[in-house]
Design a protein around this motif. Structure first.
Motif, PDB file in Angstrom:
ATOM      1  N   MET A  75       0.834  -1.216   0.000  1.00  0.00           N
ATOM      2  CA  MET A  75       0.000   0.000   0.000  1.00  0.00           C
ATOM      3  C   MET A  75       0.861   1.255   0.000  1.00  0.00           C
ATOM      4  SD  MET A  75      -3.486   0.117   1.995  1.00  0.00           S
ATOM      5  CE  MET A  75      -3.301   1.199   3.332  1.00  0.00           C
ATOM      6  N   ILE A  76       0.479   2.216  -0.664  1.00  0.00           N
ATOM      7  CA  ILE A  76       1.242   3.477  -0.745  1.00  0.00           C
ATOM      8  C   ILE A  76       1.258   4.120   0.630  1.00  0.00           C
ATOM      9  CG2 ILE A  76       1.391   5.746  -1.897  1.00  0.00           C
ATOM     10  CD1 ILE A  76      -0.555   4.409  -3.994  1.00  0.00           C
ATOM     11  N   PRO A  77       2.411   4.565   1.082  1.00  0.00           N
ATOM     12  CA  PRO A  77       2.439   5.179   2.432  1.00  0.00           C
ATOM     13  C   PRO A  77       1.585   6.442   2.457  1.00  0.00           C
ATOM     14  CG  PRO A  77       4.658   4.852   1.569  1.00  0.00           C
ATOM     15  CD  PRO A  77       3.726   4.518   0.451  1.00  0.00           C
ATOM     16  N   LEU A  78       1.081   6.671   3.613  1.00  0.00           N
ATOM     17  CA  LEU A  78       0.175   7.822   3.817  1.00  0.00           C
ATOM     18  C   LEU A  78       0.866   9.135   3.502  1.00  0.00           C
ATOM     19  CD1 LEU A  78      -2.547   8.903   4.873  1.00  0.00           C
ATOM     20  CD2 LEU A  78      -1.543   8.891   7.178  1.00  0.00           C
ATOM     21  N   SER A  79       2.141   9.204   3.851  1.00  0.00           N
ATOM     22  CA  SER A  79       2.862  10.461   3.652  1.00  0.00           C
ATOM     23  C   SER A  79       2.892  10.853   2.173  1.00  0.00           C
ATOM     24  CB  SER A  79       4.284  10.334   4.205  1.00  0.00           C
ATOM     25  OG  SER A  79       4.921   9.215   3.589  1.00  0.00           O
ATOM     26  N   TRP A  80       2.946   9.857   1.266  1.00  0.00           N
ATOM     27  CA  TRP A  80       2.925  10.203  -0.142  1.00  0.00           C
ATOM     28  C   TRP A  80       1.592  10.838  -0.541  1.00  0.00           C
ATOM     29  CZ3 TRP A  80       5.483   5.904  -3.666  1.00  0.00           C
ATOM     30  CH2 TRP A  80       6.771   5.684  -3.195  1.00  0.00           C
ATOM     31  N   VAL A  81       0.570  10.235  -0.044  1.00  0.00           N
ATOM     32  CA  VAL A  81      -0.773  10.765  -0.385  1.00  0.00           C
ATOM     33  C   VAL A  81      -0.938  12.196   0.148  1.00  0.00           C
ATOM     34  CG1 VAL A  81      -3.256  10.410  -0.147  1.00  0.00           C
ATOM     35  CG2 VAL A  81      -1.717   8.448  -0.294  1.00  0.00           C
ATOM     36  N   VAL A  82      -0.473  12.349   1.424  1.00  0.00           N
ATOM     37  CA  VAL A  82      -0.608  13.697   2.028  1.00  0.00           C
ATOM     38  C   VAL A  82       0.233  14.702   1.257  1.00  0.00           C
ATOM     39  CG1 VAL A  82      -0.217  15.074   4.113  1.00  0.00           C
ATOM     40  CG2 VAL A  82      -1.176  12.803   4.280  1.00  0.00           C
ATOM     41  N   ALA A  83       1.446  14.250   0.843  1.00  0.00           N
ATOM     42  CA  ALA A  83       2.299  15.158   0.085  1.00  0.00           C
ATOM     43  C   ALA A  83       1.636  15.540  -1.230  1.00  0.00           C
ATOM     44  CB  ALA A  83       3.657  14.478  -0.165  1.00  0.00           C
ATOM     45  N   THR A  84       1.068  14.521  -1.921  1.00  0.00           N
ATOM     46  CA  THR A  84       0.358  14.797  -3.173  1.00  0.00           C
ATOM     47  C   THR A  84      -0.753  15.815  -2.937  1.00  0.00           C
ATOM     48  OG1 THR A  84       0.776  12.484  -3.774  1.00  0.00           O
ATOM     49  CG2 THR A  84      -0.833  13.724  -5.133  1.00  0.00           C
ATOM     50  N   SER A  85      -1.487  15.552  -1.862  1.00  0.00           N
ATOM     51  CA  SER A  85      -2.592  16.468  -1.533  1.00  0.00           C
ATOM     52  C   SER A  85      -2.071  17.878  -1.287  1.00  0.00           C
ATOM     53  CB  SER A  85      -3.311  15.930  -0.278  1.00  0.00           C
ATOM     54  OG  SER A  85      -4.196  16.863   0.210  1.00  0.00           O
ATOM     55  N   ALA A  86      -0.985  18.002  -0.581  1.00  0.00           N
ATOM     56  CA  ALA A  86      -0.422  19.323  -0.277  1.00  0.00           C
ATOM     57  C   ALA A  86       0.027  20.013  -1.552  1.00  0.00           C
ATOM     58  CB  ALA A  86       0.747  19.161   0.702  1.00  0.00           C
ATOM     59  N   ILE A  87       0.677  19.184  -2.489  1.00  0.00           N
ATOM     60  CA  ILE A  87       1.106  19.789  -3.743  1.00  0.00           C
ATOM     61  C   ILE A  87      -0.096  20.300  -4.532  1.00  0.00           C
ATOM     62  CG2 ILE A  87       2.155  19.261  -5.996  1.00  0.00           C
ATOM     63  CD1 ILE A  87       3.982  17.245  -4.373  1.00  0.00           C
ATOM     64  N   LEU A  88      -1.155  19.496  -4.560  1.00  0.00           N
ATOM     65  CA  LEU A  88      -2.367  19.882  -5.289  1.00  0.00           C
ATOM     66  C   LEU A  88      -2.969  21.175  -4.685  1.00  0.00           C
ATOM     67  CD1 LEU A  88      -4.286  16.509  -5.954  1.00  0.00           C
ATOM     68  CD2 LEU A  88      -3.405  18.102  -7.660  1.00  0.00           C
ATOM     69  N   PHE A  89      -3.009  21.234  -3.335  1.00  0.00           N
ATOM     70  CA  PHE A  89      -3.568  22.396  -2.679  1.00  0.00           C
ATOM     71  C   PHE A  89      -2.741  23.629  -2.988  1.00  0.00           C
ATOM     72  CE2 PHE A  89      -4.320  25.305   0.797  1.00  0.00           C
ATOM     73  CZ  PHE A  89      -5.716  25.255   0.921  1.00  0.00           C
ATOM     74  N   GLY A  90      -1.406  23.433  -2.967  1.00  0.00           N
ATOM     75  CA  GLY A  90      -0.517  24.554  -3.266  1.00  0.00           C
ATOM     76  C   GLY A  90      -0.728  25.037  -4.690  1.00  0.00           C
ATOM     77  N   LEU A  91      -0.872  24.091  -5.657  1.00  0.00           N
ATOM     78  CA  LEU A  91      -1.124  24.489  -7.030  1.00  0.00           C
ATOM     79  C   LEU A  91      -2.427  25.271  -7.124  1.00  0.00           C
ATOM     80  CD1 LEU A  91      -0.094  21.224  -8.960  1.00  0.00           C
ATOM     81  CD2 LEU A  91       0.984  23.477  -9.142  1.00  0.00           C
ATOM     82  N   GLY A  92      -3.436  24.731  -6.472  1.00  0.00           N
ATOM     83  CA  GLY A  92      -4.765  25.406  -6.512  1.00  0.00           C
ATOM     84  C   GLY A  92      -4.674  26.799  -5.911  1.00  0.00           C
ATOM     85  N   LEU A  93      -3.986  26.887  -4.764  1.00  0.00           N
ATOM     86  CA  LEU A  93      -3.897  28.197  -4.101  1.00  0.00           C
ATOM     87  C   LEU A  93      -3.160  29.189  -4.983  1.00  0.00           C
ATOM     88  CD1 LEU A  93      -4.408  29.844  -1.521  1.00  0.00           C
ATOM     89  CD2 LEU A  93      -2.202  29.033  -0.671  1.00  0.00           C
ATOM     90  N   TYR A  94      -2.076  28.725  -5.550  1.00  0.00           N
ATOM     91  CA  TYR A  94      -1.323  29.617  -6.418  1.00  0.00           C
ATOM     92  C   TYR A  94      -2.189  30.113  -7.557  1.00  0.00           C
ATOM     93  CZ  TYR A  94       1.958  31.287  -9.883  1.00  0.00           C
ATOM     94  OH  TYR A  94       2.566  32.046 -10.822  1.00  0.00           O
ATOM     95  N   GLY A  95      -2.887  29.123  -8.189  1.00  0.00           N
ATOM     96  CA  GLY A  95      -3.744  29.510  -9.325  1.00  0.00           C
ATOM     97  C   GLY A  95      -4.823  30.486  -8.900  1.00  0.00           C
ATOM     98  N   ALA A  96      -5.453  30.224  -7.750  1.00  0.00           N
ATOM     99  CA  ALA A  96      -6.558  31.076  -7.309  1.00  0.00           C
ATOM    100  C   ALA A  96      -6.085  32.502  -7.037  1.00  0.00           C
ATOM    101  CB  ALA A  96      -7.198  30.490  -6.048  1.00  0.00           C
ATOM    102  N   LEU A  97      -4.863  32.635  -6.535  1.00  0.00           N
ATOM    103  CA  LEU A  97      -4.386  33.968  -6.188  1.00  0.00           C
ATOM    104  C   LEU A  97      -3.733  34.688  -7.359  1.00  0.00           C
ATOM    105  CD1 LEU A  97      -2.861  33.472  -2.610  1.00  0.00           C
ATOM    106  CD2 LEU A  97      -5.085  34.343  -3.255  1.00  0.00           C
ATOM    107  N   SER A  98      -3.310  33.953  -8.339  1.00  0.00           N
ATOM    108  CA  SER A  98      -2.539  34.609  -9.385  1.00  0.00           C
ATOM    109  C   SER A  98      -3.289  34.772 -10.703  1.00  0.00           C
ATOM    110  CB  SER A  98      -1.242  33.832  -9.630  1.00  0.00           C
ATOM    111  OG  SER A  98      -1.580  32.539 -10.070  1.00  0.00           O
ATOM    112  N   LEU A  99      -4.233  33.858 -11.015  1.00  0.00           N
ATOM    113  CA  LEU A  99      -4.891  33.937 -12.307  1.00  0.00           C
ATOM    114  C   LEU A  99      -5.874  35.111 -12.347  1.00  0.00           C
ATOM    115  CD1 LEU A  99      -5.455  30.123 -12.925  1.00  0.00           C
ATOM    116  CD2 LEU A  99      -3.825  31.637 -14.060  1.00  0.00           C
ATOM    117  N   ARG A 100      -6.156  35.597 -13.611  1.00  0.00           N
ATOM    118  CA  ARG A 100      -7.062  36.747 -13.746  1.00  0.00           C
ATOM    119  C   ARG A 100      -8.450  36.313 -14.152  1.00  0.00           C
ATOM    120  NH1 ARG A 100      -4.089  38.581 -11.020  1.00  0.00           N
ATOM    121  NH2 ARG A 100      -2.450  40.112 -11.397  1.00  0.00           N
ATOM    122  N   ASN A 101      -8.512  35.206 -14.886  1.00  0.00           N
ATOM    123  CA  ASN A 101      -9.796  34.758 -15.392  1.00  0.00           C
ATOM    124  C   ASN A 101     -10.590  34.097 -14.285  1.00  0.00           C
ATOM    125  OD1 ASN A 101     -11.870  33.193 -16.631  1.00  0.00           O
ATOM    126  ND2 ASN A 101     -10.850  33.527 -18.607  1.00  0.00           N
TER     127      ASN A 101
END
Lengths: 650, 102
Positions: free
Chosen positions: B1-27
């Motif tokens: 089974m994939i370790p939990l830390s990988w999943v959490v890291a993936t989730s954190a990366i996704l959240f960071g991408l989303g946050l960046y996009g939400a704060l920086s995009l104009r559309n």
């Protein structure tokens, strides 16, 4: 017959009422009604006098007027009014009704075509009613009421020609001047009422005889009562209204201002003699006021130009004689002079009215002259009246004046006798002067003379009718009739003064002297009038200006009142208005202070709140940048900061 | 089974991408999409923790279902707003939508 006394004033009263309301609708504006009523009253009065003289009967009519308690809880007092007929009243009734009847008839001619004919007859009836009521009143209160009513009638009739300013002023002057005396009289009446609790003459006199009143109070009350008489009878110093009252129609002057109303003062003293007689001081006051008035007015009458003015001052002077007689204790003589004077003075006034009527209302004697030829009836009746006034025997005035002088001669004050005698000389002089200027000599105004004519019978009739008593009534109290009048009218006991040849001789001599002096100056021109005037110099001016009494009163009372009024106005404007304005100014200041607090403090606080909010808003608005992502970043940053704090603090 | 830390890291990366996009995009639509991304990273987190900590209980899964429901409603409301804005204005650039700027 004496029981019908109440009917005598009632008839003119009814006539006055009917005339006042329906006079315009009656034929001849109702003059026949007034004349008829007074004629009936006259006949009744004659009957009453005969009854009183023959049977010695008297009568009284009393009714309760008011019940009252002097204070709550005190005994109820009853205030009765009443009429009484006695010898004094009976004689006075005849005098008043006779003169009134003559005047009523005379006025039909004299007032013919007058604009206010109905008003004139109404007031004449009203006056006669009031005067008769005054005569019959058995108490001071009722007498005072009628006293004021005759004053009212006098006021209305003096002001009959009210479109003339002098008539208006004269009526006001008469009303106000007599009011001065009336106030004193009313105080006197109330003083007696306080002392004795009654207004009735009989009860007052009885109480005084029992010594119920302290002598000084009695003197005070008597002098106060006399004040009313001074006003009504135009004695010094309240005589000023009577000469001015001549502005009224001449018959009115004859009735009110010669024969009856002005004699009411004398009648009051006679009626209330029981109040005066016990007080020697009050009697002295009456005698001296009367004596001084007699000579004072006689001197003024010497230089009057107006025929009515001569008679007016003569009336004042003769009233002074009456007062002097009463004051000297000559009750009978004083009242007898009233009786004779009423007839001969009314005659003189009506004759002057006839002359004035013929002269087209010219009253200046210097424009008349020689009228005896044109107006024989008027002239002859005037001559009888003038002889009576001058005191020429056997005419009426001689007998009554002689008795007063006799009383003065026997009195303790010989000065009054000499004053009276000199006044008698003056009287003879001025009446002769007037007679000559009017009826004799050459006409001085040719135009007026040519238009002059004898008056109609309706006017000469009363003259003839009055000439009879003016000539003969003196015998009523003469040795020829056994002093019948003195046995009818007396105080306590019949008083027959010891006749004195000196007095009679001096009286007749004085009268003749006056007549001859006047004739010497005006008829024979031994010493022309102009020379006399030049010799008299300032004395003439003094007499001409009536001793400056009017001027004095004008300065003292009229100007004084005005000055007082101005002072009051000043006080009102400065002090009272000052206080009011001060209060207003204080309130205004308070309001301004309150306004300041309101504006600065309260509004300041409110505005501060508002401006603070605005300032805060201005500052806070900078945070509202309008970029959604900035908000989002702030939100995220806040969460991060919060988490860090939470973690570290946790 | 994939370790939990990988999943959490993936989730954190996704959240960071989303946050960046939400704060920086104009559309605005893109911003909405980035927000969806952030929500889904959270969902991933919830599902992962549910699977590793309490595999026998569906409590974390239920919460993820709730978030998806809310995300759908949010997308509907957000798109409706943008559609309205697009009708009134020419574009939906969020930098230009600043009428309430103080």
């Amino acid at each position: 017959m004496a029981q019908l006394g109440w009917l005598v004033p009632l008839l003119p009263a009814l006539s006055a009422l009917v005339l006042a309301f329906w006079g315009k609708r009656l034929a001849r504006q109702g003059d026949w009604l007034g004349t008829g009523a007074i004629a009936a009253s006259w006949l009744l009065s004659l009957g009453i006098l005969a009854d009183v003289m023959v049977n010695g009967s008297t009568s009284a009519l009393r009714f309760e007027w008011a019940r009252f308690a002097a204070a709550p809880g005190q005994a109820i007092q009853s205030l009765g009014l009443g009429l009484q007929v006695d010898a004094l009243a009976a004689v006075m009734l005849v005098v008043v009704t006779s003169v009134s009847l003559a005047v009523h008839v005379f006025s039909m001619g004299y007032m013919e075509g007058d604009a206010r004919y109905k008003r004139y007859y109404t007031m004449l009836s009203f006056f006669t009613f009031s005067m008769l009521g005054l005569v019959l009143a058995d108490n001071l209160l009722l007498l005072f009421i009628f006293w004021e009513l005759v004053g009212l009638a006098s006021y209305a009739l003096i002001g009959h020609y009210y479109e003339r300013p002098e008539a208006r002023y004269a009526s006001m002057k008469a009303f106000l001047t007599t009011r001065v005396g009336d106030v004193a009289m009313f105080v006197g009446i109330l003083l007696l009422f306080r002392e004795l609790g009654t207004f009735r003459f009989a009860e007052i006199v009885e109480a005084i005889e029992h010594g119920a009143v302290a002598p000084h109070v009695l003197t005070l009350a008597a002098v106060l009562l006399f004040g009313g008489a001074v006003g009504k009878s135009a004695q010094l110093p309240l005589h000023v209204w009577l000469p001015d009252a001549m502005a009224g129609p001449t018959p009115v002057s004859a009735l009110i201002h010669a024969a009856t109303m002005v004699a009411a003062g004398v009648y009051l003293v006679a009626r209330a003699y029981g109040i005066f007689a016990p007080s020697a001081d009050a009697m002295q006051v009456v005698a001296w006021i009367g004596g001084l008035t007699a000579i004072f007015a006689a001197t003024i009458a010497l230089v009057r130009e107006d025929i009515k003015q001569v008679l007016a001052y003569s009336t004042v002077s003769q009233l002074g004689y009456m007062m002097m007689g009463l004051g000297l204790g000559a009750y009978t003589a004083g009242f007898f002079h009233l009786t004779t004077h009423a007839f001969f003075k009314a005659l003189l006034f009506l004759a002057s009215g006839s002359v004035i009527h013929a002269m087209h209302h010219v009253q200046d004697m210097h424009r008349m002259g020689g009228l005896l030829r044109k107006m024989p009836v008027t002239g002859l009746t005037w001559l009888i009246g003038a002889a009576a006034l001058a005191g020429i025997p056997p005419f009426a005035g001689f007998w009554s004046k002689d008795e007063i002088l006799l009383a003065a001669y026997h009195s303790s004050t010989p000065a009054l006798y000499w004053i009276g005698t000199v006044a008698a000389v003056l009287t003879a002089f001025y009446v002769t002067r007037a007679t000559w200027l009017v009826f004799f000599g050459q006409p001085r105004d040719r135009h007026l003379y040519e238009h002059a004519h004898e008056s109609p019978a309706v006017m000469t009739g009363p003259l003839v009718a009055l000439a009879v008593p003016a000539a003969l009534i003196g015998f009523w109290n003469s040795p020829l009739s056994g002093f019948a009048f003195g046995h009818l009218i007396f105080f306590h006991e019949v008083h027959e003064a010891e006749p004195s040849m000196t007095v009679t001789a001096l009286a007749i001599g004085g009268a003749l002297l006056g007549v001859l002096a006047a004739l010497a100056i005006y008829a024979w021109r031994i010493v022309p009038a102009a020379t006399v005037i030049r010799l008299a110099g300032p004395l003439y001016t003094l007499l001409k200006r009536k001793y400056f009494v009017d001027e004095l009163y004008h300065w003292v009372f009229v100007r004084g009142t005005m000055a007082l009024a101005r002072l009051c106005a000043w006080l009102d404007q400065v002090v009272v208005d000052g206080v009011v304005n001060g209060v207003a100014r204080f309130t205004q200041g308070l309001a301004e202070g309150s306004h300041l607090v309101d504006q600065q403090v309260i509004d300041g606080a409110v505005n501060l709140t508002a401006s603070g909010t605005v300032a805060a808003g201005n500052q806070l608005r900078r945070a509202q940048v309008g970029y959604v992502q900035a908000y989002a970043l702030t939100l995220f940053a806040s969460v991060v900061v919060g988490l860090i704090i939470f973690t570290i603090g946790g | 089974m994939i370790p939990l830390s990988w999943v959490v890291a993936t989730s954190a990366i996704l959240f960071g991408l989303g946050l960046y996009g939400a704060l920086s995009l104009r559309n605005a639509v893109r911003i909405l999409m980035c927000i969806e991304l952030m929500l889904n990273s959270v969902n991933l987190n919830l599902v992962a923790f549910s699977r590793y900590l309490h595999p026998d209980q569906p409590r974390g899964l239920v919460l993820a279902i709730f978030i998806m429901t809310v995300a759908a409603a949010e997308a509907a409301v957000g798109l409706a707003i943008f559609l309205t804005i697009a009708r009134n204005r020419t574009d939906i650039d969020v930098d230009k939508i600043q009428l309430l700027k103080g």
